[in-house]
Design an enzyme around this catalytic site. Structure first.
Site, short mmCIF file in Angstrom:
data_model
loop_
_atom_site.label_atom_id
_atom_site.label_comp_id
_atom_site.label_asym_id
_atom_site.label_seq_id
_atom_site.Cartn_x
_atom_site.Cartn_y
_atom_site.Cartn_z
N ILE A 99 -1.93 -0.26 -22.35
CA ILE A 99 -1.64 1.08 -22.88
C ILE A 99 -0.15 1.15 -23.22
O ILE A 99 0.69 1.06 -22.33
CB ILE A 99 -2.02 2.18 -21.87
CG1 ILE A 99 -3.55 2.19 -21.64
CG2 ILE A 99 -1.55 3.54 -22.36
CD1 ILE A 99 -3.99 3.05 -20.47
N ASP A 142 22.97 16.63 -58.77
CA ASP A 142 23.85 17.23 -59.75
C ASP A 142 24.69 16.10 -60.37
O ASP A 142 24.63 14.96 -59.92
CB ASP A 142 24.75 18.26 -59.06
CG ASP A 142 25.49 19.15 -60.05
OD1 ASP A 142 25.18 19.07 -61.25
OD2 ASP A 142 26.38 19.91 -59.62
N ASP A 193 25.64 20.97 -53.53
CA ASP A 193 26.91 21.30 -52.89
C ASP A 193 27.26 22.78 -52.94
O ASP A 193 28.14 23.23 -52.22
CB ASP A 193 28.06 20.49 -53.51
CG ASP A 193 28.19 20.73 -55.01
OD1 ASP A 193 27.45 21.57 -55.54
OD2 ASP A 193 29.03 20.07 -55.65
N ASP A 233 6.76 -7.78 -22.29
CA ASP A 233 6.35 -6.72 -23.21
C ASP A 233 7.54 -5.81 -23.54
O ASP A 233 7.88 -5.60 -24.70
CB ASP A 233 5.24 -5.86 -22.59
CG ASP A 233 3.87 -6.54 -22.72
OD1 ASP A 233 3.83 -7.68 -23.23
OD2 ASP A 233 2.88 -5.95 -22.31
#
Length: 883
Positions: free
Chosen positions: A283, A327, A622, A720
């Site tokens: 698990i 922009d 901005d 692990d």
């Protein structure tokens, strides 16, 4: 703190708070007020304490299972195994505590990076301070785009309007004044007050702070929701769902192994312990924590590169972004605006910066040129701060131009006091001011040529007004400047006997001329756009500039080829038609990379259009006008230097250095984080699958058990955890920005990932079962020795499995895993702990470890590396079969 400040005069409040409206607080009073009122912060959910983190580790189903196993061991008088499981519980809790504590500390550090700033008047000087340092009595100085950071009483204002939706829910701007109000005035009608969290939309003003932190109106509201449950990120939700699904699957296999082993004559208690150990090991209870650590580490890495990520989930979304709207000015260009060309009457002045004062003096007698200079100075909100001109880059450039022309800016402004201002509006595209002279008023207007000329019926020629009949010729001049990449602005004026109504202010104007501003493209943008193209990310420029100016800059930065601009560059007004069922228009909008003369509403529509087409859209903005689009975008990105405070407040990401190239780093990191989490999951599941297959197959075939319960728990803690965590901290592979963005709906584990997990798991299982079969049938060794050889084979095979994680197109020897220092540290640590367990008698006894000879260790190494070779062969065969 001052109660009912709206009923008092500013002078009365200043007296009570021991401040001056002209000079602000002195340093002694600032310290005194800060000590009394505390920082200007609204209390938020406190980060978890160390004790709470520790308790959370104990309130874990995995710990419950281990506790039951410990109890059973003690009940059956197996004291050594009981003590060993208790040790496992302690180590599991310690590792979980350390990982979560690191994640909490990282997130707290990041929270402190994006704090707001505000301008105040202290000791007679304008200063920029952190909003948290504001105290009652401070004099706040505000202008359009600022976020109000405390409640304050206004005592000076000029056309000041605010958006108070954060407080009232109403989106319409509210006009402010300085008048004293009656005590029964509700908050929504307190027009002489500023409230924390609201946004200045137009004008400017000064106000005296009356309440800070939790005592503000917004603070009182937010206190009501302080106990609200914190939302977890979408990635955490996916991982939690994934973990729950794996828990049930693992429990099913564990139960199957217990039954199979018992039916084959194995000891029931041993099989139950083995099943429990397999369930605990398989698990992946640490998935959400590792994901948080990976996200937080990614955010911290970016903060060191001047990119501030304000929300944890933003970095995940960045990895899936496939469209960036931006922009032009300051993002794709340098934002170092300079006046380059001036056109008036029939005259054209170019290369202004290289002209001397004598040339300008010869033009001072020209009425049109003189009024252009006056408009540049008077229809302008830029000002001085610490000997520097601050304000909008266009307005700063105009003042620089006026100074170069030997204008005395301060004197001209003093002799022509401003009576009224109509601020620039992105919809109207004009700014107008009214100024008083000795005998009359003069209206000065600047704005977009096509909008301004609609209001001009006459033009100033040789000091006289004549009919403006040659608008087409002037339009060609504007196109000529725009096609060279210059930003254009038109100028007009009008003299009146009295100030007209606002709606009539810009009617019947006299046209003066145009100015062209040079703002070159950033040199580093083109290479970044090439990276985006390879990464499958489309960049869209949405600007308020002239279409030809936008096209020139788009071509300069490589946004699109010059030959393609005719079909990929559109006017913003095209977006007004997009609700119509027009497939050709929809196709044009989808393929367009440049939108000119775009309003804030049209930016919002553009983002909505692409989102409806299933795209993940990032928006770079901005200004105050960009706020709606920043909020609507999947990822809002604000500029840290020139960005309005309002834009920074709503954005998910802040670029502290204002560089367009920094966004590429953020997207790269977003992709790397998700890739690391995916590698972590594949590695963990393939190792766990190998353990289940090995133990299950041995039980079914009545072979010596390759793993005992405590050995399984040992593997869970060592081989692990450490390598998996190291994979979560990797820096990603070099070609990650040549891949297309991932689908945000894509699960954590794709079909390919599941295939990889199975192949790697089967490869490890083959090596473990292979050594069991060889040692049992060929070497005729005892079951205990066979178990030890299988155990060491599994330890080494799982460590070798780390090197299976890189993408199949990468080299086995040089890739993001082999270059990850954390992986090598994790492998060394795992081997060191395993060797330590082998050499420490009590631990060796608990793990049933015996002394092996050189031949047995050699076979262990041979079979373990065989799993890696087998996995690589499978990868190669799959790659060849697909090609």
């Amino acid at each position: 703190m001052i109660e009912n400040a709206y009923t008092l005069s500013a002078e009365d409040i200043a007296s009570r708070l021991h401040t001056s409206l002209k000079k602000g607080l002195d340093i002694r009073t600032v310290k005194k007020h800060f000590a009394h009122f505390g920082p200007n912060e609204i209390p938020q959910d406190q980060p978890k304490s160390r004790f709470q983190i520790l308790i959370d580790q104990l309130l874990n189903p995995i710990i419950y299972i281990l506790a039951i196993a410990t109890l059973l061991a003690f009940l059956f008088s197996d004291w050594l195994e009981g003590a060993a499981i208790l040790t496992v519980i302690f180590i599991s809790v310690a590792i979980g505590f350390f990982m979560e504590y690191q994640a909490v500390r990282s997130l707290e550090a990041l929270r402190k990076l994006g704090q707001s700033m505000t301008y105040v008047l202290r000791f007679g000087k304008i200063q920029k301070i952190m909003a948290s340092e504001l105290v009652p009595g401070d004099i706040m100085i505000l202008q359009a785009g600022d976020v109000v950071t405390a409640d304050a009483r206004i005592f000076s204002q000029e056309n000041l309007t605010l958006k108070e939706s954060a407080l009232t829910g109403e989106s319409a701007p509210i006009s402010k004044n300085t008048e004293i109000l009656s005590p029964d005035t509700p908050v929504t009608n307190q027009f002489n007050m500023l409230f924390k969290g609201t946004i200045v939309t137009t004008g400017s003003g000064k106000a005296i702070v009356t309440s800070t932190g939790a005592n503000t109106e917004l603070g009182k509201i937010q206190q009501m929701g302080i106990e609200a449950q914190k939302e977890i990120t979408p990635l955490e939700k996916k991982l939690n769902q994934f973990s729950k699904w794996l828990i049930w699957l693992t429990l099913f296999f564990a139960l199957l192994i217990i039954i199979a082993g018992y039916l084959r004559g194995r000891d029931l208690i041993l099989m139950i312990e083995t099943g429990v150990a397999l369930a605990v090991a398989a698990i992946p209870e640490g998935l959400p924590i590792v994901a948080t650590i990976a996200l937080a580490q990614g955010m911290l890495r970016l903060s060191k590169r001047q990119v501030i990520i304000k929300k944890l989930e933003a970095i995940e979304t960045l990895g899936a972004t496939n469209i960036i709207c931006t922009d032009k000015t300051g993002t794709l260009t340098e934002d170092k605006m300079k006046v380059h060309s001036v056109y008036f009457e029939d005259k054209e002045l170019h290369d202004i910066r290289n002209r001397n004062k004598l040339e300008f003096n010869s033009l001072r007698g020209n009425k049109a040129f003189l009024e252009i200079l006056n408009t540049s100075i008077l229809c302008n909100n830029a000002g001085s701060l610490d000997d520097n001109i601050i304000g909008d880059s266009i307005e700063v450039a105009l003042l620089d131009f006026a100074k170069k022309a030997a204008c005395e800016i301060h004197l001209i402004r003093k002799n022509n006091p401003k009576e009224l201002e109509v601020p620039f509006d992105a919809e109207r595209k004009l700014m107008a001011t009214v100024h008083r002279t000795e005998q009359h008023f003069t209206i000065y207007v600047k704005g977009a040529f096509e909008e301004l000329t609609k209001a001009c019926n006459t033009i100033l020629i040789n000091g006289k007004k004549v009919n403006f009949t040659n608008k087409v010729d002037w339009s060609k001049k504007v196109d000529g400047l725009a096609s060279r990449g210059l930003r254009t602005l038109a100028f007009a004026f009008k003299k009146v006997e009295k100030i007209p109504e606002k709606e009539n202010l810009t009617k019947d104007l006299v046209f003066l001329g145009i100015i062209g501003f040079l703002d070159p493209a950033r040199e580093d943008v083109k290479a970044t756009i090439d990276i985006y193209k390879k990464a499958g990310i489309k960049v869209i420029m949405a600007t308020g500039d002239h279409l030809k100016t936008a096209k020139k800059i788009a071509s300069d930065v490589g946004l699109t080829g010059q030959h393609k601009l005719s079909r990929t560059a559109l006017q913003g007004k095209e977006l007004l038609k997009m609700n119509k069922e027009d497939e050709e228009l929809s196709s044009n909008l989808l393929h367009a990379s440049v939108f000119a003369r775009v309003t804030p509403k049209q930016k919002l529509d553009l983002i909505t259009f692409h989102q409806r087409k299933g795209n993940i859209v990032g928006m770079i903005g901005d200004g105050i006008n960009d706020v709606p689009a920043l909020k609507k975008a999947d990822i809002g990105i604000a500029m840290g230097i020139r960005g309005a405070e309002a834009a920074r407040e709503v954005a998910d990401v802040i670029l502290k250095n204002d560089k367009f190239t920094a966004i590429e780093l953020a997207i790269r990191q977003g992709r790397i984080v998700f890739q690391n989490i995916r590698q972590f999951v594949v590695y963990l599941l393939s190792c766990n699958l190998a353990e289940i297959i090995s133990v299950g197959t041995a039980a079914l075939l009545n072979l010596p058990s390759p793993l005992l319960p405590l050995q399984i728990l040992f593997l869970n803690l060592v081989t692990d955890v450490f390598p998996a965590l190291a994979l979560g901290l990797g820096k990603g592979h070099g070609d990650i920005m040549t891949q297309r963005p991932r689908n945000p709906k894509e699960p954590i584990m794709t079909k390919r990932d599941w295939y990889d997990t199975m192949f790697y798991g089967f490869s490890i299982s083959a090596s473990v079962l292979g050594i069991v079969v060889y040692a049992y049938f060929v070497m005729n060794l005892s079951w205990n020795i066979i178990n030890n050889m299988a155990f060491y084979t599994l330890v080494l095979a799982q460590l070798f499995n780390v090197f299976n994680m890189p993408h199949h197109r990468q080299s086995i020897f040089v890739n993001e895993v082999t270059k990850n220092i954390y992986v090598w540290v994790a492998i060394f640590l795992s081997l060191f702990i395993t060797w330590g367990a082998y050499m420490t008698p009590p631990i060796a006894e608990a793990l049933s470890l015996l002394e092996l000879n050189k031949e047995q260790f050699f076979l262990t190494f041979l079979f373990s590396i065989g799993s890696f070779v087998l996995a690589q062969l499978i990868k190669k065969v799959r790659r060849i079969s697909k090609s």
